[in-house]
Design a protein around this motif. Structure first.
Motif, PDB file in Angstrom:
ATOM      1  N   ASP A  68       0.811  -1.219   0.000  1.00 31.03           N
ATOM      2  CA  ASP A  68       0.000   0.000   0.000  1.00 31.03           C
ATOM      3  C   ASP A  68       0.848   1.274   0.000  1.00 31.03           C
ATOM      4  O   ASP A  68       0.333   2.379  -0.005  1.00 31.03           O
ATOM      5  CB  ASP A  68      -0.983   0.013   1.181  1.00 31.03           C
ATOM      6  N   ARG A  69       2.160   1.120   0.013  1.00 30.53           N
ATOM      7  CA  ARG A  69       3.139   2.211  -0.028  1.00 30.53           C
ATOM      8  C   ARG A  69       3.021   3.164   1.168  1.00 30.53           C
ATOM      9  O   ARG A  69       3.321   4.343   1.073  1.00 30.53           O
ATOM     10  CB  ARG A  69       3.040   2.997  -1.335  1.00 30.53           C
ATOM     11  N   LEU A  70       2.633   2.630   2.329  1.00 30.96           N
ATOM     12  CA  LEU A  70       2.479   3.458   3.527  1.00 30.96           C
ATOM     13  C   LEU A  70       3.575   3.225   4.558  1.00 30.96           C
ATOM     14  O   LEU A  70       3.706   3.998   5.501  1.00 30.96           O
ATOM     15  CB  LEU A  70       1.102   3.232   4.156  1.00 30.96           C
ATOM     16  N   GLN A  71       4.361   2.175   4.392  1.00 30.73           N
ATOM     17  CA  GLN A  71       5.490   1.969   5.293  1.00 30.73           C
ATOM     18  C   GLN A  71       6.634   1.297   4.556  1.00 30.73           C
ATOM     19  O   GLN A  71       6.417   0.525   3.631  1.00 30.73           O
ATOM     20  CB  GLN A  71       5.093   1.176   6.535  1.00 30.73           C
ATOM     21  N   GLY A  72       7.828   1.641   4.985  1.00 23.91           N
ATOM     22  CA  GLY A  72       9.000   1.090   4.335  1.00 23.91           C
ATOM     23  C   GLY A  72      10.156   0.948   5.301  1.00 23.91           C
ATOM     24  O   GLY A  72      10.140   1.483   6.413  1.00 23.91           O
ATOM     25  N   LEU A  73      11.151   0.229   4.851  1.00 23.23           N
ATOM     26  CA  LEU A  73      12.355  -0.003   5.630  1.00 23.23           C
ATOM     27  C   LEU A  73      13.538   0.122   4.670  1.00 23.23           C
ATOM     28  O   LEU A  73      13.532  -0.486   3.600  1.00 23.23           O
ATOM     29  CB  LEU A  73      12.305  -1.405   6.233  1.00 23.23           C
ATOM     30  N   ALA A  74      14.515   0.934   5.042  1.00 22.50           N
ATOM     31  CA  ALA A  74      15.686   1.147   4.195  1.00 22.50           C
ATOM     32  C   ALA A  74      16.951   0.827   4.980  1.00 22.50           C
ATOM     33  O   ALA A  74      17.081   1.238   6.133  1.00 22.50           O
ATOM     34  CB  ALA A  74      15.734   2.588   3.692  1.00 22.50           C
ATOM     35  N   ASN A  94       8.972   5.395  -5.167  1.00 20.28           N
ATOM     36  CA  ASN A  94       7.651   4.765  -5.200  1.00 20.28           C
ATOM     37  C   ASN A  94       6.750   5.101  -4.017  1.00 20.28           C
ATOM     38  O   ASN A  94       5.754   4.421  -3.797  1.00 20.28           O
ATOM     39  CB  ASN A  94       7.771   3.250  -5.384  1.00 20.28           C
ATOM     40  N   LEU A  95       7.083   6.133  -3.256  1.00 17.83           N
ATOM     41  CA  LEU A  95       6.185   6.595  -2.197  1.00 17.83           C
ATOM     42  C   LEU A  95       5.081   7.439  -2.821  1.00 17.83           C
ATOM     43  O   LEU A  95       5.240   7.993  -3.915  1.00 17.83           O
ATOM     44  CB  LEU A  95       6.964   7.420  -1.170  1.00 17.83           C
ATOM     45  N   TRP A  96       3.953   7.561  -2.125  1.00 15.04           N
ATOM     46  CA  TRP A  96       2.878   8.443  -2.597  1.00 15.04           C
ATOM     47  C   TRP A  96       3.392   9.883  -2.521  1.00 15.04           C
ATOM     48  O   TRP A  96       3.816  10.331  -1.456  1.00 15.04           O
ATOM     49  CB  TRP A  96       1.628   8.294  -1.742  1.00 15.04           C
ATOM     50  N   PRO A  97       3.380  10.634  -3.624  1.00 14.40           N
ATOM     51  CA  PRO A  97       3.990  11.969  -3.643  1.00 14.40           C
ATOM     52  C   PRO A  97       3.425  12.942  -2.600  1.00 14.40           C
ATOM     53  O   PRO A  97       4.180  13.685  -1.977  1.00 14.40           O
ATOM     54  CB  PRO A  97       3.715  12.481  -5.063  1.00 14.40           C
ATOM     55  N   ASP A  98       2.108  12.934  -2.388  1.00 14.98           N
ATOM     56  CA  ASP A  98       1.496  13.911  -1.479  1.00 14.98           C
ATOM     57  C   ASP A  98       1.343  13.413  -0.047  1.00 14.98           C
ATOM     58  O   ASP A  98       0.959  14.166   0.839  1.00 14.98           O
ATOM     59  CB  ASP A  98       0.122  14.338  -2.017  1.00 14.98           C
ATOM     60  N   GLN A  99       1.643  12.157   0.183  1.00 15.42           N
ATOM     61  CA  GLN A  99       1.530  11.577   1.526  1.00 15.42           C
ATOM     62  C   GLN A  99       2.703  12.041   2.385  1.00 15.42           C
ATOM     63  O   GLN A  99       3.837  12.081   1.928  1.00 15.42           O
ATOM     64  CB  GLN A  99       1.531  10.043   1.438  1.00 15.42           C
ATOM     65  N   LEU A 100       2.431  12.402   3.638  1.00 14.47           N
ATOM     66  CA  LEU A 100       3.505  12.718   4.577  1.00 14.47           C
ATOM     67  C   LEU A 100       3.995  11.428   5.225  1.00 14.47           C
ATOM     68  O   LEU A 100       3.204  10.543   5.559  1.00 14.47           O
ATOM     69  CB  LEU A 100       3.018  13.688   5.649  1.00 14.47           C
ATOM     70  N   TYR A 101       5.319  11.363   5.416  1.00 16.47           N
ATOM     71  CA  TYR A 101       5.961  10.193   6.022  1.00 16.47           C
ATOM     72  C   TYR A 101       6.891  10.632   7.142  1.00 16.47           C
ATOM     73  O   TYR A 101       7.585  11.634   7.028  1.00 16.47           O
ATOM     74  CB  TYR A 101       6.801   9.431   4.983  1.00 16.47           C
ATOM     75  N   ARG A 102       6.899   9.846   8.209  1.00 15.30           N
ATOM     76  CA  ARG A 102       7.836  10.036   9.315  1.00 15.30           C
ATOM     77  C   ARG A 102       9.058   9.159   9.053  1.00 15.30           C
ATOM     78  O   ARG A 102       8.927   7.986   8.717  1.00 15.30           O
ATOM     79  CB  ARG A 102       7.185   9.654  10.633  1.00 15.30           C
ATOM     80  N   ASP A 126      12.256  14.591  14.937  1.00 16.45           N
ATOM     81  CA  ASP A 126      11.113  13.936  14.321  1.00 16.45           C
ATOM     82  C   ASP A 126      10.978  14.511  12.917  1.00 16.45           C
ATOM     83  O   ASP A 126      10.480  15.615  12.735  1.00 16.45           O
ATOM     84  CB  ASP A 126       9.862  14.209  15.165  1.00 16.45           C
ATOM     85  N   LEU A 127      11.468  13.794  11.922  1.00 17.48           N
ATOM     86  CA  LEU A 127      11.468  14.280  10.548  1.00 17.48           C
ATOM     87  C   LEU A 127      10.232  13.786   9.820  1.00 17.48           C
ATOM     88  O   LEU A 127       9.964  12.581   9.773  1.00 17.48           O
ATOM     89  CB  LEU A 127      12.724  13.804   9.804  1.00 17.48           C
ATOM     90  N   ILE A 128       9.466  14.728   9.254  1.00 19.59           N
ATOM     91  CA  ILE A 128       8.301  14.392   8.450  1.00 19.59           C
ATOM     92  C   ILE A 128       8.451  15.104   7.114  1.00 19.59           C
ATOM     93  O   ILE A 128       8.609  16.324   7.062  1.00 19.59           O
ATOM     94  CB  ILE A 128       6.987  14.794   9.154  1.00 19.59           C
ATOM     95  N   LEU A 129       8.425  14.304   6.034  1.00 16.15           N
ATOM     96  CA  LEU A 129       8.536  14.825   4.672  1.00 16.15           C
ATOM     97  C   LEU A 129       7.480  14.153   3.802  1.00 16.15           C
ATOM     98  O   LEU A 129       7.026  13.052   4.108  1.00 16.15           O
ATOM     99  CB  LEU A 129       9.913  14.512   4.082  1.00 16.15           C
ATOM    100  N   ASN A 130       7.139  14.816   2.700  1.00 16.17           N
ATOM    101  CA  ASN A 130       6.200  14.158   1.783  1.00 16.17           C
ATOM    102  C   ASN A 130       6.939  13.160   0.907  1.00 16.17           C
ATOM    103  O   ASN A 130       8.162  13.182   0.786  1.00 16.17           O
ATOM    104  CB  ASN A 130       5.388  15.178   0.978  1.00 16.17           C
ATOM    105  N   GLY A 131       6.172  12.278   0.290  1.00 15.34           N
ATOM    106  CA  GLY A 131       6.751  11.227  -0.537  1.00 15.34           C
ATOM    107  C   GLY A 131       7.545  11.755  -1.712  1.00 15.34           C
ATOM    108  O   GLY A 131       8.559  11.173  -2.096  1.00 15.34           O
ATOM    109  N   ALA A 132       7.102  12.883  -2.290  1.00 18.46           N
ATOM    110  CA  ALA A 132       7.839  13.470  -3.415  1.00 18.46           C
ATOM    111  C   ALA A 132       9.240  13.877  -2.982  1.00 18.46           C
ATOM    112  O   ALA A 132      10.219  13.637  -3.700  1.00 18.46           O
ATOM    113  CB  ALA A 132       7.071  14.666  -3.980  1.00 18.46           C
ATOM    114  N   SER A 133       9.367  14.480  -1.807  1.00 12.30           N
ATOM    115  CA  SER A 133      10.684  14.892  -1.308  1.00 12.30           C
ATOM    116  C   SER A 133      11.584  13.691  -1.057  1.00 12.30           C
ATOM    117  O   SER A 133      12.757  13.685  -1.436  1.00 12.30           O
ATOM    118  CB  SER A 133      10.553  15.708  -0.014  1.00 12.30           C
ATOM    119  N   LEU A 134      11.041  12.665  -0.419  1.00 16.50           N
ATOM    120  CA  LEU A 134      11.835  11.474  -0.128  1.00 16.50           C
ATOM    121  C   LEU A 134      12.230  10.732  -1.408  1.00 16.50           C
ATOM    122  O   LEU A 134      13.320  10.176  -1.498  1.00 16.50           O
ATOM    123  CB  LEU A 134      11.068  10.534   0.798  1.00 16.50           C
ATOM    124  N   SER A 135      11.359  10.735  -2.403  1.00 17.98           N
ATOM    125  CA  SER A 135      11.629  10.024  -3.654  1.00 17.98           C
ATOM    126  C   SER A 135      12.565  10.786  -4.581  1.00 17.98           C
ATOM    127  O   SER A 135      13.407  10.188  -5.251  1.00 17.98           O
ATOM    128  CB  SER A 135      10.323   9.753  -4.405  1.00 17.98           C
TER     129      SER A 135
END
Length: 163
Positions: A68-74, A94-102, A126-135
């Motif tokens: 569902d592209r809501l959690q990941g491990l790197a 491959n993260l959702w571009p507009d979704q915020l991620y911790r 506590d870093l929160i970025l959107n998927g577009a930034s992380l991708s």
């Protein structure tokens, strides 16, 4: 120990070592990694997995993302000293571009004081970025010695936390 466990994290995390030979510190490190593995097992085995080489070929990122592209491990591994003064940003595709991620640092190799005097500003926050930034922009990581790594958890921020 950390490099061995982190390298195996996106595989089967086989210990392949006689634990009777391990001291208490080594057993504690292994127990931590096993805990992370169990906690993220569904992402590791039911999600999508990529091996992402760095632009300079001196590092790689193993990236597992849930269906569902809501959690990941790197797992970012520094294989050799980078060719440039700083590590290149790590992009997590491959993260959702507009979704915020911790973004959370779960484990890391010892950070070498001889290579850097300061960690990236986000490292202990506590870093929160959107998927577009992380991708597309990625994360700037500290400089690691060869055969060092960091384990990062990426988790979508629920809607009520976004405000």
């Amino acid at each position: 120990m950390t490099f061995r466990a982190g390298t195996a994290m996106l595989g089967h995390l086989g210990i392949e070592w006689n634990l009777l030979d391990a001291n208490e510190e080594q057993k504690a490190i292994i127990a931590n990694w096993l805990s992370h593995y169990k906690q993220h097992r569904s992402v590791l085995h039911q999600g999508n997995n990529w091996r992402l080489p760095s632009a300079d070929g001196r590092a790689q990122t193993q990236w597992a993302l849930s269906q569902d592209r809501l959690q990941g491990l790197a797992v970012y591994s520094q294989l050799a000293m980078p060719k440039q003064a700083q590590t290149l940003p790590v992009c997590l595709p491959n993260l959702w571009p507009d979704q915020l991620y911790r973004v959370e640092v779960l484990e890391h190799s010892p950070l070498p004081g001889h290579l850097m005097k300061a960690l990236p500003a986000w490292w202990k926050k506590d870093l929160i970025l959107n998927g577009a930034s992380l991708s597309q922009v990625g994360l700037q990581l500290p400089i690691f010695d060869p055969e060092s790594l960091v384990l990062l958890a990426i988790q979508a921020v629920p809607l009520m936390e976004k405000h």
